[in-house]
Design an enzyme around this catalytic site. Structure first.
Site, mmCIF file in Angstrom:
data_model
loop_
_atom_site.group_PDB
_atom_site.id
_atom_site.type_symbol
_atom_site.label_atom_id
_atom_site.label_comp_id
_atom_site.label_asym_id
_atom_site.label_seq_id
_atom_site.Cartn_x
_atom_site.Cartn_y
_atom_site.Cartn_z
ATOM 1 N N GLU A 175 0.853 -1.192 0.000
ATOM 2 C CA GLU A 175 0.000 0.000 0.000
ATOM 3 C C GLU A 175 0.887 1.240 0.000
ATOM 4 O O GLU A 175 1.271 1.757 1.036
ATOM 5 C CB GLU A 175 -0.936 0.007 1.216
ATOM 6 C CG GLU A 175 -1.961 1.120 1.147
ATOM 7 C CD GLU A 175 -2.833 1.198 2.381
ATOM 8 O OE1 GLU A 175 -3.822 1.952 2.342
ATOM 9 O OE2 GLU A 175 -2.533 0.541 3.395
ATOM 10 N N HIS A 190 -9.782 -0.423 0.659
ATOM 11 C CA HIS A 190 -10.712 0.183 1.643
ATOM 12 C C HIS A 190 -11.706 1.165 0.995
ATOM 13 O O HIS A 190 -11.574 2.380 1.094
ATOM 14 C CB HIS A 190 -9.979 0.813 2.822
ATOM 15 C CG HIS A 190 -8.792 1.675 2.550
ATOM 16 N ND1 HIS A 190 -8.775 2.703 1.637
ATOM 17 C CD2 HIS A 190 -7.559 1.685 3.132
ATOM 18 C CE1 HIS A 190 -7.607 3.289 1.638
ATOM 19 N NE2 HIS A 190 -6.845 2.692 2.543
ATOM 20 N N ASN A 249 -12.840 5.091 1.578
ATOM 21 C CA ASN A 249 -11.782 5.815 2.271
ATOM 22 C C ASN A 249 -10.649 6.165 1.315
ATOM 23 O O ASN A 249 -10.200 5.333 0.524
ATOM 24 C CB ASN A 249 -11.251 4.977 3.450
ATOM 25 C CG ASN A 249 -12.308 4.807 4.521
ATOM 26 O OD1 ASN A 249 -12.524 5.687 5.346
ATOM 27 N ND2 ASN A 249 -12.994 3.682 4.492
ATOM 28 N N HIS A 278 -14.805 3.653 10.324
ATOM 29 C CA HIS A 278 -14.507 4.048 8.945
ATOM 30 C C HIS A 278 -15.755 4.235 8.085
ATOM 31 O O HIS A 278 -15.760 5.072 7.177
ATOM 32 C CB HIS A 278 -13.598 3.011 8.281
ATOM 33 C CG HIS A 278 -12.159 3.127 8.668
ATOM 34 N ND1 HIS A 278 -11.678 2.685 9.878
ATOM 35 C CD2 HIS A 278 -11.091 3.646 8.001
ATOM 36 C CE1 HIS A 278 -10.370 2.908 9.938
ATOM 37 N NE2 HIS A 278 -9.996 3.501 8.810
ATOM 38 N N ASP A 314 -7.465 -3.365 8.411
ATOM 39 C CA ASP A 314 -6.605 -2.179 8.286
ATOM 40 C C ASP A 314 -6.025 -1.788 9.640
ATOM 41 O O ASP A 314 -5.786 -0.612 9.925
ATOM 42 C CB ASP A 314 -7.382 -1.002 7.674
ATOM 43 C CG ASP A 314 -6.463 0.070 7.093
ATOM 44 O OD1 ASP A 314 -5.281 -0.229 6.847
ATOM 45 O OD2 ASP A 314 -6.917 1.211 6.908
#
Length: 378
Positions: A127, A213, A216, A248, A271
């Site tokens: 990531e 995700h 987000n 989130h 996460d």
């Protein structure tokens, strides 16, 4: 080992009351194949496969980006203790030198082999650093790098070619070339991006197949600018990650996502960062200060910085607090992630011939009762 009287999650995605037979660390088809072994009474429990978390950063004060064997080992130990039996931890946006060190450590750890009772380490979710500055979120903007095939290849080679997912902002220079040329080697995941609908569609057509995700670090869906969310919904083979920690994403948005994408295309992730499993306080993520208060982890400017919730708790939250059917939640936390990173032939379901990982949860409250890994009771 024989597990009796539990309601067992099957490959068909339903629960049936039946016995589970284990021999030699694998699921077998009948009691006749089981040598004199342990019998576990699963009455009042559901039996589900061990979960697979393909996107988390750390737990128990450790982070994958610490770049040490001890960190990965401690993370694998904690994850197994909560029923997450397979892991693909994530990096952050760091310098190439730091990422090379992390990749080399990951290779050495995998080459050494797994210790019994710890979650299996299957590879890396990279990531960063190929993200967009406008949507960097908790990534360190100082080390953002334009998508670069040569750089990715050097990192992947250092890891022993175990990068399973690569986050990439498709609007960045070089992104389309990287997606097109390497999507057969690694799952290309659109992430930390301000992309519009048209660019996202092009990236999916080039070979991207995953979204990091969802909601987000990306533009919101609107009726005139559907962006990445709308593009992913339109492409039936694209899978999306969802963080169900209660911070989130609003529960209503989670329910809507299941209606739009269906449980075949959603992958629950945690996460989680290094504060997971610990008390409130001051921590770091990718070298940046993070304040943890309850379920919220945030940078100094208030930006959410990962979660402090493990995947089993996220699955539990999805069911008990968000109204997601247990059958769907298990599929999204055990089956779909295993398929995504290419390990479903050995993990992700209670099926004859696969590794015997079973988690027994109470039918009421989904409280942890037993964890079996490789046919042994933890």
């Amino acid at each position: 080992m024989i597990i009796k009287n539990a309601r067992v999650y099957t490959e068909d995605g339903i629960f049936l009351e039946k016995d589970i037979f284990i021999e030699g660390g694998l699921f077998v088809s009948s009691a006749e194949e089981v040598s004199d072994g342990q019998v576990i009474d699963g009455a009042g429990c559901v039996a589900i496969p061990g979960l697979t978390d393909i996107h988390f950063h750390g737990c128990m004060s450790h982070d994958f980006c610490d770049g040490t064997r001890e960190a990965i080992d401690a993370m694998a130990d904690y994850e197994a203790s909560v029923g997450v039996t397979n892991i693909v931890p994530a990096t952050m946006t760091l310098s190439k030198e730091e990422l090379l060190g992390i990749c080399k450590t990951a290779k050495a750890y995998k080459d050494e082999g797994r210790q019994e009772g710890k979650a299996r380490f299957h590879g890396i979710n990279m990531e960063g650093p190929f993200v967009a500055p406008a949507k960097k979120g908790a990534q360190n903007g100082e080390f953002i790098h334009k998508p670069d095939i040569e750089m990715f290849d050097s990192l992947n080679e250092a890891s022993g070619n175990i990068v399973k997912l690569l986050a990439i902002a498709p609007e960045q220079e070089g992104a389309m070339e990287l997606i097109e040329q390497r999507h057969k080697d690694v799952v290309m995941s659109l992430a930390h991006t301000a992309t519009d609908y048209e660019t996202a569609v092009k990236a999916f057509e080039k070979g991207a197949s995953h979204v990091t995700h969802l909601y987000n670090a990306m533009n919101p869906y609107t009726h005139r600018a559907p962006g990445l969310i709308g593009a992913a919904a339109d492409k039936e083979k694209v899978e999306v990650e969802l963080i169900c920690d209660g911070v989130h994403i609003h529960p209503a948005a989670v329910r809507t996502t299941f209606k739009i994408f269906g449980d075949d295309r959603i992958i629950l992730i945690s996460d989680s960062m290094r504060a997971t499993g610990l008390d409130d306080g001051d921590y770091t993520l990718g070298g940046q200060y993070v304040k943890v208060t309850g379920n919220l982890a945030a940078l100094k400017d208030g930006t959410i910085a990962g979660s402090v919730t493990n995947l089993m708790d996220c699955m539990r939250t999805a069911v008990l607090k968000m109204g997601i059917p247990l059958e769907s939640a298990v599929k999204c936390a055990a089956v779909n992630p295993a398929k995504s990173v290419g390990i479903y032939d050995r993990h992700g379901s209670i099926s004859v011939g696969k590794k015997a990982d079973v988690v027994l949860l109470s039918q009421e409250g989904l409280e942890l009762r037993n964890i079996i890994m490789d046919g042994k009771l933890l």
